[in-house]
Design a protein around this motif. Sequence first.
Motif, short mmCIF file in Angstrom:
data_model
loop_
_atom_site.label_atom_id
_atom_site.label_comp_id
_atom_site.label_asym_id
_atom_site.label_seq_id
_atom_site.Cartn_x
_atom_site.Cartn_y
_atom_site.Cartn_z
N SER A 116 38.86 66.61 17.01
CA SER A 116 40.30 66.53 16.72
C SER A 116 41.26 67.58 17.08
CB SER A 116 40.56 65.58 15.58
OG SER A 116 40.64 66.50 14.47
N VAL A 117 40.72 68.88 16.64
CA VAL A 117 41.51 70.00 16.80
C VAL A 117 41.70 70.28 18.29
CG1 VAL A 117 41.65 72.32 16.50
CG2 VAL A 117 41.20 71.08 14.54
N VAL A 118 40.22 70.31 19.02
CA VAL A 118 40.29 70.39 20.27
C VAL A 118 41.06 69.43 21.19
CG1 VAL A 118 38.74 70.41 22.28
CG2 VAL A 118 37.97 71.33 20.30
N ALA A 119 41.30 68.20 20.64
CA ALA A 119 42.01 67.07 21.50
C ALA A 119 43.43 67.33 21.15
CB ALA A 119 41.61 65.82 20.77
N THR A 120 43.96 68.35 20.26
CA THR A 120 45.40 68.61 20.27
C THR A 120 45.83 69.96 20.85
OG1 THR A 120 44.83 69.35 17.90
CG2 THR A 120 45.63 66.95 18.26
N GLY A 121 45.03 70.29 21.75
CA GLY A 121 45.08 71.67 22.17
C GLY A 121 44.88 72.77 21.37
N ALA A 128 47.48 61.00 13.63
CA ALA A 128 46.58 60.39 14.62
C ALA A 128 47.03 60.27 16.10
CB ALA A 128 46.19 59.01 14.20
N ALA A 129 48.50 60.05 16.01
CA ALA A 129 49.27 59.94 17.55
C ALA A 129 49.18 61.34 18.28
CB ALA A 129 50.65 59.61 17.11
N ASP A 130 48.72 62.58 17.50
CA ASP A 130 48.78 63.46 18.25
C ASP A 130 47.37 63.81 19.08
OD1 ASP A 130 51.25 64.26 17.46
OD2 ASP A 130 50.58 65.35 15.51
N ILE A 131 46.48 63.17 18.73
CA ILE A 131 45.06 63.23 19.13
C ILE A 131 44.97 62.59 20.41
CG2 ILE A 131 42.65 62.97 18.74
CD1 ILE A 131 43.48 63.14 15.69
N ASP A 132 44.66 63.39 21.62
CA ASP A 132 44.47 62.86 22.91
C ASP A 132 42.87 62.66 23.11
OD1 ASP A 132 44.56 62.05 25.41
OD2 ASP A 132 45.17 64.02 26.23
N VAL A 133 42.22 61.41 22.63
CA VAL A 133 40.97 61.34 22.69
C VAL A 133 40.42 61.38 24.26
CG1 VAL A 133 38.98 59.95 22.24
CG2 VAL A 133 40.68 60.08 20.61
N GLY A 134 41.22 60.94 24.97
CA GLY A 134 40.74 60.68 26.44
C GLY A 134 40.74 62.31 27.05
N LEU A 136 39.73 64.72 25.78
CA LEU A 136 38.42 65.70 25.79
C LEU A 136 37.58 65.27 26.91
CD1 LEU A 136 37.60 64.21 21.86
CD2 LEU A 136 38.34 66.60 22.65
N TYR A 137 37.62 64.50 27.77
CA TYR A 137 36.70 64.38 28.96
C TYR A 137 37.10 65.45 30.00
CZ TYR A 137 35.06 60.16 26.26
OH TYR A 137 34.18 59.38 25.48
N SER A 138 38.13 65.93 29.98
CA SER A 138 38.76 66.53 30.94
C SER A 138 38.78 68.07 30.82
CB SER A 138 40.31 66.31 31.25
OG SER A 138 41.09 66.57 30.20
N THR A 139 38.17 68.52 29.77
CA THR A 139 38.15 70.07 29.54
C THR A 139 36.79 70.31 29.06
OG1 THR A 139 38.48 69.79 27.07
CG2 THR A 139 40.47 70.16 28.70
N ARG A 140 36.36 71.46 29.38
CA ARG A 140 34.93 72.12 28.77
C ARG A 140 34.69 71.80 27.28
NH1 ARG A 140 32.71 76.94 27.39
NH2 ARG A 140 30.66 77.37 28.00
N ASP A 141 35.60 72.59 26.67
CA ASP A 141 35.59 72.31 24.94
C ASP A 141 35.61 71.13 24.70
OD1 ASP A 141 35.51 75.32 24.93
OD2 ASP A 141 37.68 75.65 24.51
N GLY A 142 36.29 70.22 25.28
CA GLY A 142 36.44 68.76 24.71
C GLY A 142 34.87 68.03 25.03
N LYS A 143 34.48 68.28 26.12
CA LYS A 143 33.21 67.62 26.30
C LYS A 143 31.93 68.20 25.55
CE LYS A 143 33.97 67.06 31.30
NZ LYS A 143 33.69 67.50 32.65
N LEU A 144 32.08 69.57 25.08
CA LEU A 144 31.13 70.14 24.25
C LEU A 144 31.42 69.70 22.72
CD1 LEU A 144 30.97 73.70 25.36
CD2 LEU A 144 29.45 72.22 25.70
N ALA A 145 32.67 69.44 22.38
CA ALA A 145 32.76 68.68 21.25
C ALA A 145 32.57 67.36 20.97
CB ALA A 145 34.54 68.83 20.75
#
Length: 332
Positions: A116-121, A128-134, A136-145
């Motif tokens: 969730s921290v990675v999903a908010t930059g 919860a509105a600040d979390i961009d779950v989608g 996560l799939y567009s960044t390296r850190d998001g995919k690893l998370a």
Amino acid sequence: MTLTRPPSRTTGTGRHARPTGTGRTVAVLVLVVLAALIPVLGPSPALHGTGEAEAPGTGGIALLRTVLFAALSVPVGELFVNRLARSLPGAPPQRPRSWAPYAAAAGFVAALGLASVVATGNLVPDSAADIDVGGLYSTRDGKLALLEVNGFLAAGLCATSRRPGLQVWPLAAVIVAEALRAHPTTEYSPLLGSGLTLVHLTCASLWGGGLLYALRTWREAAAGPALLGLYARVAAVLLAAITATGVCSSLRRMPPGTIVDQLTDTAYGRVLLAKVILMVAVAALALWARIRLGRAADPLTACVPARAEVAALGFVVAVSGLLTALPVPIRW
């Protein structure tokens, strides 16, 4: 061979019975709380006077990372010790109840919080509105998370299945993801750094989690000392690997000419120095336990320093969690 505990050693009057399990439980809870306070309270004292700014949510991130490391060690250590036990003649078919499902649940929650921290930059979300779950799939850190979240989920499902040994694969995926996350592509020779972290984290999980599970089986009067002795021989190799990879990783971030200054003038260096001191204490306790195991009339007396070793390793895990949340020192 039974799974009952050996009779307590008491004096003739029966006044000095062994402490009950309640006291041990309270002691464990106190140690867990103290270990949790290290990452929560650690950033401010470590950063004081260094001129480095504390990132938002450093304490919370350090705590989540600590839980993740601990949750990784428990099932890895159980699988490791169970593998060792199968090589012992006359090893008991039954073993202590596995903590792997609980560890997987804790790791899943911690990994979800970090995702969730990675999903908010890399900022702490206010809602919860600040979390961009989608995203996560567009960044390296998001995919690893996401890989770590799914890895703990899969490990928990495997731990509760009829073939708990399968959890080794999702746990291995979590270790690989953590090693890659710790070394972004912008870093100098990231693959080398990830390789060092991979070996370091794997050996540390085998050592800490393995010792914890080996001590949970020490009650077996026949197999306990033999299992602890077998673990001790392997642990010596693990300690050597942990030391070598830790030194190499530190030198990559703090070159030899600057390491003395950075150990006192940077937050990363200060916490690293605290970790080194703790590791020296852990190594001393490990040596004490091995000497008792080989020379004492009752080999089970080695469990006293070994329990202290487990407690010290808990603090090492907490310090390691804090270390991952602090600014990386500058290569002067």
